[in-house]
Each structure stands twice: as structure tokens, then as C-alpha cells.
Design a protein around this motif. Structure first.
Motif, PDB file in Angstrom:
ATOM      1  N   TRP A 249       0.814  -1.216   0.000  1.00 35.83           N
ATOM      2  CA  TRP A 249       0.000   0.000   0.000  1.00 35.83           C
ATOM      3  C   TRP A 249       0.847   1.265   0.000  1.00 35.83           C
ATOM      4  O   TRP A 249       0.407   2.289   0.528  1.00 35.83           O
ATOM      5  N   TRP A 250       2.035   1.246  -0.617  1.00 34.36           N
ATOM      6  CA  TRP A 250       2.877   2.444  -0.618  1.00 34.36           C
ATOM      7  C   TRP A 250       2.198   3.621  -1.313  1.00 34.36           C
ATOM      8  O   TRP A 250       2.369   4.789  -0.921  1.00 34.36           O
ATOM      9  N   LEU A 254       1.660   7.434   0.224  1.00 35.42           N
ATOM     10  CA  LEU A 254       2.075   8.673  -0.439  1.00 35.42           C
ATOM     11  C   LEU A 254       0.892   9.610  -0.668  1.00 35.42           C
ATOM     12  O   LEU A 254       0.993  10.827  -0.474  1.00 35.42           O
ATOM     13  N   GLY A 255      -0.243   9.047  -1.090  1.00 40.17           N
ATOM     14  CA  GLY A 255      -1.426   9.885  -1.298  1.00 40.17           C
ATOM     15  C   GLY A 255      -1.918  10.512  -0.007  1.00 40.17           C
ATOM     16  O   GLY A 255      -2.291  11.688   0.027  1.00 40.17           O
ATOM     17  N   ALA A 259      -2.137  14.522   0.789  1.00 44.64           N
ATOM     18  CA  ALA A 259      -3.387  15.140   1.221  1.00 44.64           C
ATOM     19  C   ALA A 259      -3.238  15.783   2.594  1.00 44.64           C
ATOM     20  O   ALA A 259      -3.763  16.878   2.843  1.00 44.64           O
ATOM     21  N   GLY A 260      -2.505  15.115   3.489  1.00 43.42           N
ATOM     22  CA  GLY A 260      -2.279  15.701   4.805  1.00 43.42           C
ATOM     23  C   GLY A 260      -1.499  16.993   4.734  1.00 43.42           C
ATOM     24  O   GLY A 260      -1.782  17.955   5.473  1.00 43.42           O
TER      25      GLY A 260
END
Length: 311
Positions: A249-250, A254-255, A259-260
Motif C-alpha cells: 500500500w505504498w 504517499l497519497g 493530502a495531509g
């Protein structure tokens, strides 16, 4: 080193013309001023050597409602409103110095702006100067035209130009403002030079940890995991689970990180939240004293320039 063809007014009021060699336009202006000449026109004969520019950095939102931040002392690039180009601090200092020299030579403000506009280069300078000239022709004061345009004219620049109008000493104040901008660029370079190495080391450490946990650790533990009766300690199981999650789930990580970051920038643009972040940074060891010293240095330089302008 490029050559510049100049047309100046000497101390006797006569027009003088010639050539001067200098590394950039600002240095050529200072060289002519040291000879007692007031430049009216300064054109490069060959391609100008670009002045060394500091590394660009992202900038949070700009505008009147944006809260002042201690971080602004170490931010360099000048942002701009949507559809309006900005300027780097070194370019802005050169424009202000040229304008001060033209006014000092006896030109009215509007004619001085048009003289500087004829020598403008790049994409941002002509647009900004045309905007200011249009407002000044309509009867607006220079500081109001700068304030209406927005970045790169921040509150400090607008305030000092307003002080120059009130004191009637525009050339002196504008020269001091250009020197202040140059010193702020030098201060930012010193701060970046002091922090870039620790940031590089921290980044390398983080990359090394990710590589070790994601790739090396599973391969080292593969022989032990292949045994049916192998007992794995809880910390090892946690590391293996983390490694498996990152491998699968890399893209999600990253997404979420991107977004953060965007959400944090929107959150910190609020004045109350910006104040909380600044207070937290000031309480941080090493970083807090550095930010405080930068803010105090900028405040004292600006205050000293304003006092000298109004004295």
C-alpha cells in the motif's frame, strides 16, 4: 563580465554617456552612483549574467488577512495573486534601487517609473511596473498601488514606501529599502546554509530506515520464517507487518501524506492556527531560538530603517 551603456546626469547637471563593466545591473548602478552620476538609462550591451538566486521554497497563502509568521523570515520566494506574476527579492531590490536613483536625479515619480519600465526585463517586471504606472497615472500614491498589486510588495515594503511619501525623502528611503531587501536575502542564505546539512542527514536516515525495514529485514528473516516451529518475537512481527503493508500500500501512504500536507497548509493559513504553530516552533529546542533571532534581526533592521527615514 557584461558591459552596460549608460546615460547619466553629472553633478553639474550635464548629460553624460559611456560604458561601464559590472557583474550585474545593480552593481553598475552602484558604480555610477559612486562617481557622482545619476543614471537615466542603463542598457546591457551583451547578455546579463544572472545574479545568484536562493533556492525556491513553497509559500503559504498571501494577502492582507494572512497572519504574520516567524516562518516568513526564512521564506524567500515572493508569491503572487492568481494571474499576477511575482518577483524574486533580488529583482525587487534592483527595481527599487533604480527607481530611487531616477527620483534622486530629479525626475518626477511617474517619469521615473516609466524610465525603469523601459529597462525592465523578464516576464514579471513589465507586468508589475505597468500595473503601478497605470495606478499612479490615475492619481494613486505609490504605496497604494503596491498594496493593491499584492505580493511581492509585502506589508514592510508598503509601509516603508508610505513613510517615504510622508517624510518627503523618497530617494533615501528607497535606497535603504533596497539595501534592507539585499540583507534579508543574505540572512536567508545564511539560515539555509546552517540548516541544509541537518535536513540532508535526517532525510538520508529516514530513507535508510525505510529501505532496511521494507527490503532488508524480510530477506534476512526469510530462513527463520521458513521453519514451521519458528517463534517470532512481537517486535519482529510488528516490523514484518509494517514492511508488508508498505510493500502493498505504498501508493496509499504517499497519497495520504500529500493530502495531509495540503490540509495542513489550509489549516495553518488561519490566523489562530498559525499562531499555535509559531508558538510551538518557538518552544522547539534549537529551532525556536534560531527563528526568534531571525525575527528579531528583521524587526530591528526594519525599525532602524524606518526611524532613519522619518528622522
Amino acid at each position: 563580465m557584461p558591459n552596460y551603456r549608460y546615460q547619466c546626469i553629472d553633478q553639474g547637471g550635464a548629460i553624460a554617456a559611456g560604458m561601464v563593466a559590472a557583474p550585474d545591473r545593480a552593481a553598475a548602478m552602484r558604480q555610477l552612483q559612486s562617481r557622482g552620476l545619476a543614471p537615466l538609462q542603463l542598457d546591457a550591451e551583451g547578455p546579463e549574467e544572472p545574479s545568484p538566486q536562493p533556492a525556491a521554497r513553497p509559500r503559504a497563502g498571501a494577502g492582507r488577512d494572512a497572519a504574520p509568521s516567524f516562518l516568513s523570515a526564512i521564506r524567500a520566494a515572493s508569491g503572487s495573486r492568481p494571474g499576477r506574476p511575482g518577483l524574486k527579492r533580488t529583482e525587487l531590490a534592483n527595481i527599487i534601487r533604480e527607481l530611487a536613483t531616477a527620483v534622486e536625479a530629479g525626475l518626477p515619480l511617474l517619469n521615473a517609473l516609466k524610465t525603469v519600465r523601459r529597462q525592465a526585463s523578464g516576464k514579471g517586471q513589465p507586468v508589475i511596473l505597468d500595473f503601478i504606472i497605470e495606478r499612479v497615472e490615475a492619481g494613486r500614491p505609490l504605496h497604494e498601488a503596491m498594496e493593491e498589486y499584492g505580493p511581492p510588495f509585502d506589508e514592510m515594503i508598503v509601509g516603508m514606501v508610505r513613510a517615504s511619501d510622508a517624510s518627503g525623502r523618497m530617494p533615501e528611503v528607497m535606497h535603504q529599502l533596497a539595501d534592507l531587501l539585499d540583507r534579508s536575502v543574505e540572512l536567508r542564505r545564511e539560515v539555509i546554509g546552517a540548516t541544509i546539512y541537518p535536513l540532508i542527514v535526517a532525510g538520508l536516515i529516514g530513507v535508510s530506515i525505510i529501505i532496511a525495514v521494507t527490503f532488508l529485514l524480510p530477506r534476512l528473516l526469510a530462513p527463520m520464517l521458513s521453519q514451521p516451529d519458528a517463534e517470532i518475537a512481537f517486535p519482529t512481527r510488528v516490523l514484518l507487518g509494517f514492511a508488508g503493508f508498505m510493500a502493498s500500500w505504498w501508493w496509499l501512504v504517499l497519497g495520504a501524506a500529500g493530502a495531509g500536507f495540503l490540509l495542513f497548509r489550509r489549516w495553518v493559513a488561519v490566523r489562530a492556527n498559525r499562531r499555535r504553530v509559531d508558538l510551538l516552533l518557538l518552544r522547539t529546542p534549537i529551532v525556536g531560538p534560531l527563528l526568534r533571532d531571525v525575527a528579531v534581526a528583521r524587526f530591528t533592521r526594519t525599525l532602524g530603517t524606518l526611524v532613519a527615514a522619518c528622522g
